[in-house]
Motif scaffolding. Structure first.
Motif, PDB file in Angstrom:
ATOM      1  N   VAL A 186       0.820  -1.299  -0.102  1.00 40.25           N
ATOM      2  CA  VAL A 186      -0.174   0.054   0.132  1.00 40.25           C
ATOM      3  C   VAL A 186       0.871   1.184   0.173  1.00 40.25           C
ATOM      4  N   GLU A 187       0.555   2.014  -0.824  1.00 39.80           N
ATOM      5  CA  GLU A 187       1.584   3.399  -0.992  1.00 39.80           C
ATOM      6  C   GLU A 187       1.242   4.472  -0.094  1.00 39.80           C
ATOM      7  N   GLY A 188       1.924   5.068   0.815  1.00 41.63           N
ATOM      8  CA  GLY A 188       1.669   6.177   1.403  1.00 41.63           C
ATOM      9  C   GLY A 188       1.293   6.066   2.886  1.00 41.63           C
ATOM     10  N   LEU A 189       2.060   6.806   3.718  1.00 35.23           N
ATOM     11  CA  LEU A 189       1.983   6.744   5.046  1.00 35.23           C
ATOM     12  C   LEU A 189       0.386   7.136   5.434  1.00 35.23           C
ATOM     13  N   GLU A 190      -0.145   8.099   4.621  1.00 32.13           N
ATOM     14  CA  GLU A 190      -1.619   8.547   4.769  1.00 32.13           C
ATOM     15  C   GLU A 190      -2.716   7.473   4.639  1.00 32.13           C
ATOM     16  N   ASN A 191      -2.051   6.375   4.212  1.00 29.51           N
ATOM     17  CA  ASN A 191      -2.999   5.228   3.691  1.00 29.51           C
ATOM     18  C   ASN A 191      -3.014   4.167   5.027  1.00 29.51           C
ATOM     19  N   MET A 192      -1.983   4.423   5.957  1.00 31.06           N
ATOM     20  CA  MET A 192      -1.648   3.297   6.906  1.00 31.06           C
ATOM     21  C   MET A 192      -2.942   3.008   7.906  1.00 31.06           C
ATOM     22  N   ALA A 193      -3.563   4.002   8.348  1.00 30.97           N
ATOM     23  CA  ALA A 193      -4.628   3.754   9.477  1.00 30.97           C
ATOM     24  C   ALA A 193      -5.800   2.812   8.521  1.00 30.97           C
ATOM     25  N   SER A 194      -5.870   3.421   7.343  1.00 30.44           N
ATOM     26  CA  SER A 194      -7.225   2.602   6.737  1.00 30.44           C
ATOM     27  C   SER A 194      -6.725   1.214   6.382  1.00 30.44           C
ATOM     28  N   ALA A 195      -5.468   1.069   6.030  1.00 31.61           N
ATOM     29  CA  ALA A 195      -5.185  -0.234   5.689  1.00 31.61           C
ATOM     30  C   ALA A 195      -5.224  -1.240   7.015  1.00 31.61           C
ATOM     31  N   PHE A 196      -4.786  -0.443   8.262  1.00 34.14           N
ATOM     32  CA  PHE A 196      -4.558  -1.306   9.391  1.00 34.14           C
ATOM     33  C   PHE A 196      -6.199  -1.544   9.789  1.00 34.14           C
ATOM     34  N   ILE A 197      -7.259  -0.681   9.761  1.00 31.58           N
ATOM     35  CA  ILE A 197      -8.526  -1.195  10.095  1.00 31.58           C
ATOM     36  C   ILE A 197      -8.952  -2.215   8.862  1.00 31.58           C
ATOM     37  N   GLY A 198      -8.707  -2.240   7.682  1.00 25.67           N
ATOM     38  CA  GLY A 198      -9.216  -3.282   6.852  1.00 25.67           C
ATOM     39  C   GLY A 198      -8.339  -4.653   7.306  1.00 25.67           C
ATOM     40  N   LEU A 199      -7.104  -4.666   7.754  1.00 23.27           N
ATOM     41  CA  LEU A 199      -6.180  -5.832   8.246  1.00 23.27           C
ATOM     42  C   LEU A 199      -7.104  -6.650   9.224  1.00 23.27           C
ATOM     43  N   LEU A 200      -7.722  -5.953  10.225  1.00 24.82           N
ATOM     44  CA  LEU A 200      -8.413  -6.668  11.160  1.00 24.82           C
ATOM     45  C   LEU A 200      -9.880  -7.205  10.843  1.00 24.82           C
ATOM     46  N   LYS A 201     -10.146  -6.781   9.545  1.00 23.27           N
ATOM     47  CA  LYS A 201     -11.719  -7.117   8.757  1.00 23.27           C
ATOM     48  C   LYS A 201     -11.185  -8.207   7.745  1.00 23.27           C
ATOM     49  N   GLY A 202     -10.175  -8.415   7.542  1.00 19.75           N
ATOM     50  CA  GLY A 202      -9.667  -9.469   6.600  1.00 19.75           C
ATOM     51  C   GLY A 202      -9.717  -8.895   4.969  1.00 19.75           C
TER      52      GLY A 202
ATOM     53  N   ASN B  60      -7.076  -7.461   3.963  1.00 20.55           N
ATOM     54  CA  ASN B  60      -5.648  -7.570   3.405  1.00 20.55           C
ATOM     55  C   ASN B  60      -5.891  -8.876   2.423  1.00 20.55           C
ATOM     56  N   PHE B  61      -4.823  -9.139   1.465  1.00 18.20           N
ATOM     57  CA  PHE B  61      -4.728 -10.417   0.972  1.00 18.20           C
ATOM     58  C   PHE B  61      -3.242 -10.499   0.803  1.00 18.20           C
ATOM     59  N   GLY B  62      -2.572 -11.206   1.856  1.00 18.10           N
ATOM     60  CA  GLY B  62      -1.073 -11.342   1.827  1.00 18.10           C
ATOM     61  C   GLY B  62      -0.583 -10.367   2.929  1.00 18.10           C
ATOM     62  N   LYS B  63       0.827 -10.292   3.071  1.00 16.54           N
ATOM     63  CA  LYS B  63       1.256  -9.621   3.990  1.00 16.54           C
ATOM     64  C   LYS B  63       1.200  -8.022   3.385  1.00 16.54           C
ATOM     65  N   ILE B  64       0.680  -7.101   4.271  1.00 13.41           N
ATOM     66  CA  ILE B  64       0.693  -5.833   4.273  1.00 13.41           C
ATOM     67  C   ILE B  64       1.748  -4.858   4.585  1.00 13.41           C
ATOM     68  N   VAL B  65       2.298  -4.222   3.674  1.00 15.05           N
ATOM     69  CA  VAL B  65       3.664  -3.437   3.710  1.00 15.05           C
ATOM     70  C   VAL B  65       3.074  -2.050   3.024  1.00 15.05           C
ATOM     71  N   ILE B  66       3.404  -1.085   4.081  1.00 15.42           N
ATOM     72  CA  ILE B  66       3.091   0.341   3.505  1.00 15.42           C
ATOM     73  C   ILE B  66       4.481   0.986   2.958  1.00 15.42           C
ATOM     74  N   LYS B  67       4.423   1.212   1.851  1.00 18.68           N
ATOM     75  CA  LYS B  67       5.603   2.018   1.406  1.00 18.68           C
ATOM     76  C   LYS B  67       5.408   3.511   1.314  1.00 18.68           C
ATOM     77  N   VAL B  68       6.483   3.945   2.460  1.00 19.70           N
ATOM     78  CA  VAL B  68       6.231   5.283   2.606  1.00 19.70           C
ATOM     79  C   VAL B  68       7.221   6.312   1.781  1.00 19.70           C
ATOM     80  N   ASN B  69       8.302   5.773   1.525  1.00 18.28           N
ATOM     81  CA  ASN B  69       9.312   6.503   0.667  1.00 18.28           C
ATOM     82  C   ASN B  69       9.712   5.698  -0.419  1.00 18.28           C
ATOM     83  N   ASN B  70      10.436   6.536  -1.209  1.00 16.69           N
ATOM     84  CA  ASN B  70      11.243   5.701  -2.478  1.00 16.69           C
ATOM     85  C   ASN B  70      12.831   5.385  -1.653  1.00 16.69           C
ATOM     86  N   PRO B  71      13.345   4.213  -2.256  1.00 15.94           N
ATOM     87  CA  PRO B  71      14.466   3.838  -1.470  1.00 15.94           C
ATOM     88  C   PRO B  71      15.574   5.187  -2.068  1.00 15.94           C
TER      89      PRO B  71
END
Ligand code: NDP
Length: 337
Positions: free
Chosen positions: A308-324, A326-337
């Motif tokens: 999931v791209e963007g720190l601003e989307n992290m909280a909603s992705a977390f709320i979704g994780l607890l409801k199933g 997600n599909f696989g391991k959720i990782v938030i990409k916050v910056n480019n290498p």
């Protein structure tokens, strides 16, 4: 430096206003410290527990403090002899762009790791959890039936695949047809049952025709209710997580089945054991890393990530994780290498 803090404690399911995105000054590393710039942040179910003001194996996050969690970062400034600029490290830096560390608890991932984010999943905490919980507590033997729920998540998918490598028959439990198809076709499970199906318990019984020898518990609730009568004599139940209960605000409605559980444990001599991965097995990480590194290199373990791209989307992705969601391991990409 953008960061997400705990704004208020959830009652039941977390909601957006329990979190607050803030911008603060970039921290400045002192003597003997490094400044880390996060690229990938982890989301994991245990974070829900840290949002409660309750006694547990770890301290709760305080209100207005940064949410905790693992991060894969690059060293941006180093005043520490062991770390150089550009190097990748795993830290417990939390939900933010920048983190200053004195080196304690950091794990170096080298200058150019092939899959840096794997340190948050298959090569990190979830993979390690699956490996130790299954092999040390579950002790599966070839030919036995192993059941695991949250079967396409990073822990469950790994449990099932290791059990297959050990010659077991593996029945997964997952939410929905697409996840069940993935468990069978990509992960190689023998069966996968949708826990949302109205006849879920019946289907599980049908597909566990020889009973269950190892049940790797990730979920609890109605999934465990369906599993309990199928457990064989001498079954092992590693108790890893109870995600169906993490948002609960009270005990479930009766009837009280505690005596049924105790009776089952007694009569069938079942071993049921909880574990907290780093507290109980921290010293065995190298053994896991060796085996898992080899299995991945040999193509024996499949691993699915959802970026999931963007720190601003992290909280909603977390709320979704607890409801199933997600599909696989959720990782938030916050910056480019
Ligand atoms: P997952 O991605 O597997 O966790 C989320 C999944 O749980 C969801 O996608 C969903 O899958 C399933 N789920 C959520 N709610 C329910 C429900 N009510 N009933 C059934 N399934 C539900 O995360 P992980 O692989 O990281 O973690 C799996 C478990 O392991 C968690 O319980 C976690 O707390 C635990 N854990 C424990 C550790 C320890 O040291 N003891 C360490 C690491 C993890 P689906 O859609 O398939 O239902």
């Amino acid at each position: 430096n953008r960061r997400i803090v705990l704004a208020s404690r959830p009652q039941g399911e977390p909601v957006a206003h329990n979190f607050r995105l803030e911008t603060v000054n970039k921290p400045v590393p002192g003597e003997g410290e490094v400044l880390l710039r996060a690229v990938y942040l982890s989301l994991d179910p245990y974070m829900r527990g840290r949002m409660n003001d309750a006694k547990s194996y770890a301290e709760p996050v305080a209100i207005d403090d940064v949410m905790v969690g693992a991060a894969v970062s690059q060293v941006e400034v180093s005043n520490h002899p062991d770390y150089k600029v550009g190097e990748w490290v795993l830290s417990f830096g939390g939900w933010q762009d920048y983190f200053v560390s004195n080196g304690e608890g950091l794990m170096t991932l080298g200058d150019n790791p092939t899959h840096p984010s794997y340190a948050l999943g298959i090569m990190g905490m979830p993979g390690f959890t699956a490996y130790m919980g299954l092999l040390d507590i579950g002790a599966p033997k070839a030919g036995e039936t192993v059941v695991v729920a949250a079967a396409t998540g990073p822990v469950g998918a790994t449990v099932g695949q290791i059990a297959k490598l050990k010659g077991c028959r593996v029945v997964g439990i997952a939410g929905g047809a697409e996840k069940c198809r993935h468990a069978k076709e990509v992960l190689g499970f023998d069966e996968c049952i949708d826990h949302k199906a109205p006849d879920f318990a019946q289907q599980l019984a049908t597909h566990c025709h020889d009973g269950i020898d190892v049940y790797f518990e990730n979920v609890g609730g109605k999934v465990f209710d369906a599993v309990m009568p199928l457990l064989n004599t001498s079954a092992r139940v590693p108790v890893c997580g109870l995600i169906s209960q993490y948002n609960a605000t009270s005990l479930p409605d009766g009837p009280d089945r505690l005596s049924l559980l105790m009776g089952t444990l007694l009569v069938k001599r079942i071993k049921m054991q909880g574990f907290i991965i780093f507290d109980d097995y921290g010293d065995r990480y190298p053994e896991f890393a060796q085996d898992m590194g080899q299995w991945l290199a040999q193509g024996k373990i499949q691993y699915r990530e959802q970026i999931v791209e963007g720190l601003e989307n992290m909280a909603s992705a977390f709320i979704g994780l607890l409801k199933g969601e997600n599909f696989g391991k959720i990782v938030i990409k916050v910056n480019n290498p």
